[in-house]
Design a protein around this motif. Structure first.
Motif, PDB file in Angstrom:
ATOM      1  N   ALA A 221       0.828  -1.207   0.000  1.00 30.73           N
ATOM      2  CA  ALA A 221       0.000   0.000   0.000  1.00 30.73           C
ATOM      3  C   ALA A 221       0.862   1.256   0.000  1.00 30.73           C
ATOM      4  CB  ALA A 221      -0.924  -0.010   1.224  1.00 30.73           C
ATOM      5  N   ILE A 222       1.933   1.246   0.799  1.00 28.56           N
ATOM      6  CA  ILE A 222       2.847   2.397   0.842  1.00 28.56           C
ATOM      7  C   ILE A 222       3.517   2.589  -0.516  1.00 28.56           C
ATOM      8  CG2 ILE A 222       4.993   3.265   1.862  1.00 28.56           C
ATOM      9  CD1 ILE A 222       4.116   1.782   4.467  1.00 28.56           C
ATOM     10  N   SER A 223       3.976   1.480  -1.092  1.00 28.68           N
ATOM     11  CA  SER A 223       4.634   1.573  -2.409  1.00 28.68           C
ATOM     12  C   SER A 223       3.692   2.137  -3.467  1.00 28.68           C
ATOM     13  CB  SER A 223       5.126   0.186  -2.828  1.00 28.68           C
ATOM     14  OG  SER A 223       5.657   0.214  -4.132  1.00 28.68           O
ATOM     15  N   LYS A 224       2.464   1.671  -3.453  1.00 32.96           N
ATOM     16  CA  LYS A 224       1.482   2.159  -4.437  1.00 32.96           C
ATOM     17  C   LYS A 224       1.240   3.656  -4.281  1.00 32.96           C
ATOM     18  CE  LYS A 224      -3.273   1.432  -6.016  1.00 32.96           C
ATOM     19  NZ  LYS A 224      -4.545   0.691  -5.791  1.00 32.96           N
ATOM     20  N   SER A 225       1.115   4.097  -3.041  1.00 32.53           N
ATOM     21  CA  SER A 225       0.874   5.534  -2.794  1.00 32.53           C
ATOM     22  C   SER A 225       2.072   6.364  -3.225  1.00 32.53           C
ATOM     23  CB  SER A 225       0.584   5.770  -1.306  1.00 32.53           C
ATOM     24  OG  SER A 225      -0.639   5.156  -0.936  1.00 32.53           O
ATOM     25  N   LEU A 226       3.271   5.894  -2.925  1.00 36.42           N
ATOM     26  CA  LEU A 226       4.477   6.635  -3.319  1.00 36.42           C
ATOM     27  C   LEU A 226       4.606   6.709  -4.840  1.00 36.42           C
ATOM     28  CD1 LEU A 226       7.034   5.276  -0.693  1.00 36.42           C
ATOM     29  CD2 LEU A 226       6.115   7.598  -0.819  1.00 36.42           C
ATOM     30  N   GLN A 227       4.263   5.627  -5.527  1.00 37.33           N
ATOM     31  CA  GLN A 227       4.339   5.632  -6.996  1.00 37.33           C
ATOM     32  C   GLN A 227       3.360   6.636  -7.597  1.00 37.33           C
ATOM     33  OE1 GLN A 227       4.414   1.639  -8.846  1.00 37.33           O
ATOM     34  NE2 GLN A 227       4.948   0.843  -6.802  1.00 37.33           N
ATOM     35  N   GLU A 228       2.192   6.772  -6.939  1.00 38.16           N
ATOM     36  CA  GLU A 228       1.217   7.744  -7.433  1.00 38.16           C
ATOM     37  C   GLU A 228       1.677   9.169  -7.169  1.00 38.16           C
ATOM     38  OE1 GLU A 228      -2.348   6.608  -5.461  1.00 38.16           O
ATOM     39  OE2 GLU A 228      -2.746   4.890  -6.770  1.00 38.16           O
ATOM     40  N   LEU A 229       2.326   9.370  -6.021  1.00 43.15           N
ATOM     41  CA  LEU A 229       2.804  10.706  -5.676  1.00 43.15           C
ATOM     42  C   LEU A 229       4.054  11.096  -6.460  1.00 43.15           C
ATOM     43  CD1 LEU A 229       2.387  10.500  -1.783  1.00 43.15           C
ATOM     44  CD2 LEU A 229       1.102  12.011  -3.319  1.00 43.15           C
ATOM     45  N   ASP A 230       4.876  10.115  -6.834  1.00 47.90           N
ATOM     46  CA  ASP A 230       6.160  10.375  -7.499  1.00 47.90           C
ATOM     47  C   ASP A 230       6.326   9.413  -8.679  1.00 47.90           C
ATOM     48  OD1 ASP A 230       8.698  11.181  -8.111  1.00 47.90           O
ATOM     49  OD2 ASP A 230       9.663  10.185  -6.393  1.00 47.90           O
ATOM     50  N   PRO A 231       5.502   9.595  -9.693  1.00 50.57           N
ATOM     51  CA  PRO A 231       5.499   8.628 -10.818  1.00 50.57           C
ATOM     52  C   PRO A 231       6.837   8.517 -11.542  1.00 50.57           C
ATOM     53  CG  PRO A 231       4.219  10.596 -11.358  1.00 50.57           C
ATOM     54  CD  PRO A 231       4.516  10.676  -9.897  1.00 50.57           C
ATOM     55  N   ASP A 232       7.659   9.562 -11.472  1.00 51.47           N
ATOM     56  CA  ASP A 232       8.949   9.500 -12.156  1.00 51.47           C
ATOM     57  C   ASP A 232       9.858   8.412 -11.581  1.00 51.47           C
ATOM     58  OD1 ASP A 232       8.148  11.541 -13.766  1.00 51.47           O
ATOM     59  OD2 ASP A 232       9.228  13.110 -12.662  1.00 51.47           O
ATOM     60  N   ASN A 233       9.635   8.084 -10.315  1.00 50.09           N
ATOM     61  CA  ASN A 233      10.497   7.095  -9.645  1.00 50.09           C
ATOM     62  C   ASN A 233       9.726   5.834  -9.248  1.00 50.09           C
ATOM     63  OD1 ASN A 233      13.066   8.593  -9.498  1.00 50.09           O
ATOM     64  ND2 ASN A 233      11.854  10.024  -8.244  1.00 50.09           N
TER      65      ASN A 233
END
Length: 380
Positions: A221-233
């Motif tokens: 869940a954390i990884s998914k949220s971070l990917q949405e917030l920082d799609p470049d990484n």
């Protein structure tokens, strides 16, 4: 002090059976003010039989044995006690009434053979020719000023030291406006509450991080949220999450293997119990003094007795605690077992982890690896 096994309510956290002597506070007679009736007649006439039957379902004795046990403990020729101000009036079976003003003379710490103890609050009759008992002491499982919900009373006309067999004689009084059926329900309800407190079958646990399976869900869940917030990484987050989940999964497998190979399939905590999800993950049974976020720090006599009996029944080699300096409940449980030689082991719930611990290398995985080592020893 076996009388405490079934007769007080878990909901009242002031009631204790283990404490430091310097925690005891003086109390006045007003704590026991009111009109009170003896429970003894309700044992004799069968009113409490349902309560004894409920005790027998989980206890060590038959219903008839419990009835005899309480009949001996509750036995008294006093039917009613009325307390107002400094005055106590006693009514006897033959309707005789005697009374006197009483003065508080302090408390006595009674150490029981079980390893638990009680504060006995002592009062002396000012009118020694009144016919009222001269030396009396109250015990209601509390150690500080509070209104009693029931009490045990012992007495002597010679001295406090002459009070006979306090472990086996504990005349017990409930409010006079309670019916016998209500007293029975109180005792039955308490027995039900005890089962709820120790087995927690529907208990919700806030400590979700102590399950490796839950940790995998959280990492995703954390990884998914971070990917949405920082799609470049997002690829970096996905790669790191996958690597971490692989470590979690491997440790999860080690836990399952340890449980599969274990001699025992039960853990017992003489403490709060924040590991509900962890034991559920691997099909372990458990018993504990308190729920995970309980504010209680003192276990009642029946809790200690119940848990000690479970240690004996399951032949457990260890009693567990969570992190913290005080382990006296676990030690008292062990003192009340048949063997008295179990180890006290500590599992870390990470509730006390500090930033300094993290700086010194403490990680979630390192704590859970240490917990696995402890669990292996506890399960044999």
């Amino acid at each position: 002090m076996q009388e405490t096994e079934h007769d007080h309510d878990h909901d009242h956290s002031k009631e204790v059976s283990t404490f430091e002597d310097d925690e005891v506070q003086d109390r006045s007679l007003s704590d026991w003010a009111g009109d009170w009736q003896s429970a003894y007649p309700f044992v004799l006439d069968g009113t409490l039989d349902d309560a004894f039957a409920a005790m027998a379902e989980k206890g060590e004795m038959t219903a008839e044995e419990y009835k005899n046990y309480y009949q001996n403990g509750y036995k008294t020729d006093i039917t009613n006690i009325d307390i107002e101000g400094d005055h106590i009036e006693f009514t006897y079976e033959d309707s005789k009434k005697v009374g006197s003003n009483y003065k508080y003379v302090g408390y006595y710490i009674q150490n029981w053979s079980t390893g638990t103890k009680a504060a006995m609050y002592r009062f002396e009759a000012e009118d020694k020719d009144s016919g009222a008992p001269v030396y009396i002491e109250f015990n209601d499982h509390m150690i500080e000023p509070a209104a009693a919900e029931h009490f045990h009373i012992r007495m002597s006309n010679e001295s406090f030291d002459a009070i006979v067999d306090p472990e086996n004689s504990w005349p017990t009084f409930f409010p006079a406006d309670m019916t016998g059926e209500e007293i029975c329900e109180h005792m039955e309800g308490h027995d039900h509450d005890e089962d709820e407190d120790h087995e927690h079958e529907e208990e919700k646990d806030e400590h979700v991080w102590l399950s490796l399976k839950n940790a995998e869900v959280l990492v995703n869940a954390i990884s998914k949220s971070l990917q949405e917030l920082d799609p470049d990484n997002k690829d970096i987050y996905a790669t790191n999450a996958a690597a971490y989940i692989e470590k979690l999964s491997a440790l999860d497998g080690e836990y399952q293997a340890a449980v599969d190979a274990a001699t025992y399939k039960t853990v017992l905590f003489g403490d709060r119990f924040p590991f509900r999800y962890l034991v559920d993950d691997y099909g372990l049974s458990y018993y504990a003094a308190f729920v995970g976020c309980s504010a209680e720090t003192e276990a009642s006599f029946e809790t200690v007795s119940f848990l000690a009996k479970k240690v004996d029944e399951s032949k457990l080699p260890c009693v567990l605690t969570i992190e913290g300096a005080q382990h006296k409940i676990s030690e008292t449980i062990i003192q009340n077992t048949a063997e008295k030689n179990q180890k006290v082991l500590t599992m870390d719930s990470m509730q006390s982890t500090t930033s300094k611990d993290v700086a010194n290398g403490t990680t979630y995985l390192s704590v859970m690896e240490k917990n696995l080592s402890v669990l292996k020893e506890a399960l044999g």
